[in-house]
Motif scaffolding. Structure first.
Motif, PDB file in Angstrom:
ATOM      1  N   CYS A  30       9.244  62.508  -1.971  1.00 32.85           N
ATOM      2  CA  CYS A  30       8.060  63.227  -1.524  1.00 32.85           C
ATOM      3  C   CYS A  30       6.832  62.353  -1.730  1.00 32.85           C
ATOM      4  CB  CYS A  30       7.873  64.500  -2.345  1.00 32.85           C
ATOM      5  SG  CYS A  30       9.200  65.684  -2.173  1.00 32.85           S
ATOM      6  N   GLY A  31       5.992  62.311  -0.720  1.00 36.91           N
ATOM      7  CA  GLY A  31       4.711  61.630  -0.816  1.00 36.91           C
ATOM      8  C   GLY A  31       3.612  62.655  -1.028  1.00 36.91           C
ATOM      9  N   TYR A  32       2.372  62.230  -0.757  1.00 31.19           N
ATOM     10  CA  TYR A  32       1.227  63.106  -0.957  1.00 31.19           C
ATOM     11  C   TYR A  32       1.356  64.422  -0.180  1.00 31.19           C
ATOM     12  CZ  TYR A  32      -1.122  58.852  -2.670  1.00 31.19           C
ATOM     13  OH  TYR A  32      -1.457  57.725  -3.356  1.00 31.19           O
ATOM     14  N   ALA A  33       1.739  64.346   1.082  1.00 28.78           N
ATOM     15  CA  ALA A  33       1.782  65.538   1.938  1.00 28.78           C
ATOM     16  C   ALA A  33       2.806  66.558   1.444  1.00 28.78           C
ATOM     17  CB  ALA A  33       2.085  65.144   3.380  1.00 28.78           C
ATOM     18  N   VAL A  41      -2.116  72.820  -1.573  1.00 30.44           N
ATOM     19  CA  VAL A  41      -3.406  72.134  -1.479  1.00 30.44           C
ATOM     20  C   VAL A  41      -3.329  71.108  -0.357  1.00 30.44           C
ATOM     21  CG1 VAL A  41      -3.945  72.458  -3.933  1.00 30.44           C
ATOM     22  CG2 VAL A  41      -2.795  70.375  -3.200  1.00 30.44           C
ATOM     23  N   LYS A  42      -4.456  70.460  -0.062  1.00 34.37           N
ATOM     24  CA  LYS A  42      -4.485  69.428   0.972  1.00 34.37           C
ATOM     25  C   LYS A  42      -3.970  68.102   0.403  1.00 34.37           C
ATOM     26  CE  LYS A  42      -8.345  71.433   3.437  1.00 34.37           C
ATOM     27  NZ  LYS A  42      -9.717  71.240   3.912  1.00 34.37           N
ATOM     28  N   PRO A  43      -3.383  67.261   1.262  1.00 39.79           N
ATOM     29  CA  PRO A  43      -2.935  65.948   0.790  1.00 39.79           C
ATOM     30  C   PRO A  43      -4.059  65.130   0.145  1.00 39.79           C
ATOM     31  CG  PRO A  43      -1.970  66.406   2.922  1.00 39.79           C
ATOM     32  CD  PRO A  43      -2.960  67.508   2.647  1.00 39.79           C
ATOM     33  N   ALA A  44      -5.289  65.316   0.608  1.00 41.79           N
ATOM     34  CA  ALA A  44      -6.426  64.599   0.017  1.00 41.79           C
ATOM     35  C   ALA A  44      -6.603  64.946  -1.459  1.00 41.79           C
ATOM     36  CB  ALA A  44      -7.702  64.907   0.787  1.00 41.79           C
ATOM     37  N   GLY A  66       2.142  50.554  -4.039  1.00 41.10           N
ATOM     38  CA  GLY A  66       1.138  51.158  -4.899  1.00 41.10           C
ATOM     39  C   GLY A  66       0.999  52.666  -4.732  1.00 41.10           C
ATOM     40  N   LYS A  67       1.766  53.245  -3.812  1.00 45.71           N
ATOM     41  CA  LYS A  67       1.705  54.689  -3.591  1.00 45.71           C
ATOM     42  C   LYS A  67       2.869  55.363  -4.309  1.00 45.71           C
ATOM     43  CE  LYS A  67      -0.732  54.299   0.705  1.00 45.71           C
ATOM     44  NZ  LYS A  67      -0.773  54.582   2.118  1.00 45.71           N
ATOM     45  N   PRO A  68       2.582  56.478  -4.964  1.00 40.87           N
ATOM     46  CA  PRO A  68       3.633  57.165  -5.724  1.00 40.87           C
ATOM     47  C   PRO A  68       4.563  57.970  -4.833  1.00 40.87           C
ATOM     48  CG  PRO A  68       1.624  58.423  -5.825  1.00 40.87           C
ATOM     49  CD  PRO A  68       1.292  57.150  -5.079  1.00 40.87           C
ATOM     50  N   LEU A  69       5.808  58.047  -5.250  1.00 44.68           N
ATOM     51  CA  LEU A  69       6.802  58.884  -4.589  1.00 44.68           C
ATOM     52  C   LEU A  69       7.556  59.647  -5.670  1.00 44.68           C
ATOM     53  CD1 LEU A  69       8.226  56.336  -2.005  1.00 44.68           C
ATOM     54  CD2 LEU A  69       6.649  58.211  -1.547  1.00 44.68           C
ATOM     55  N   TRP A  70       7.879  60.888  -5.356  1.00 41.09           N
ATOM     56  CA  TRP A  70       8.588  61.733  -6.296  1.00 41.09           C
ATOM     57  C   TRP A  70       9.832  62.313  -5.636  1.00 41.09           C
ATOM     58  CZ3 TRP A  70       3.317  61.923  -5.495  1.00 41.09           C
ATOM     59  CH2 TRP A  70       2.510  61.604  -6.574  1.00 41.09           C
ATOM     60  N   TYR A  71      10.864  62.566  -6.419  1.00 40.43           N
ATOM     61  CA  TYR A  71      12.027  63.285  -5.925  1.00 40.43           C
ATOM     62  C   TYR A  71      11.651  64.762  -5.828  1.00 40.43           C
ATOM     63  CZ  TYR A  71      14.730  59.099  -6.907  1.00 40.43           C
ATOM     64  OH  TYR A  71      15.205  57.822  -6.925  1.00 40.43           O
TER      65      TYR A  71
END
Length: 96
Positions: A30-33, A41-44, A66-71
């Motif tokens: 999962c990314g920001y979105a 909430v909004k991705p921002a 440099g962007k985080p990703l989560w399971y």
């Protein structure tokens, strides 16, 4: 120009997140979105949390560029235990 035989053979890209455990079946990330959608909430907002208030997010399972990703399981567990909207820890007395 020569082709990279490992790349042609379908080897994993160095920037792709790798599971920590060898038997991990969860490969989606999962990314920001997606995180924003999970908590409404909004991705921002998630991008802001990452840039300024990292303590409000769970530790990422991987970083790509440099962007985080989560399971998804990490996001679900965090969202379940996340403090509610409007929570202000600065209003609680230290003796409470």
């Amino acid at each position: 120009m020569t082709k990279n035989p490992k790349k042609a053979a379908g080897a994993a890209d160095a920037d792709e997140p790798q599971a920590e455990g060898a038997g991990t079946q969860e490969t989606a990330v999962c990314g920001y979105a997606e995180v924003a959608g999970e908590i409404g909430v909004k991705p921002a907002t998630i991008r802001y949390y990452w840039s300024q208030k990292r303590h409000l997010l769970p530790r990422p399972d991987a970083l790509v560029g440099g962007k985080p990703l989560w399971y998804p399981a990490t996001v679900r567990k965090w969202a379940k235990n996340r403090l509610g909207t409007g929570y202000r820890s600065d209003l609680k007395s230290p003796d409470a």
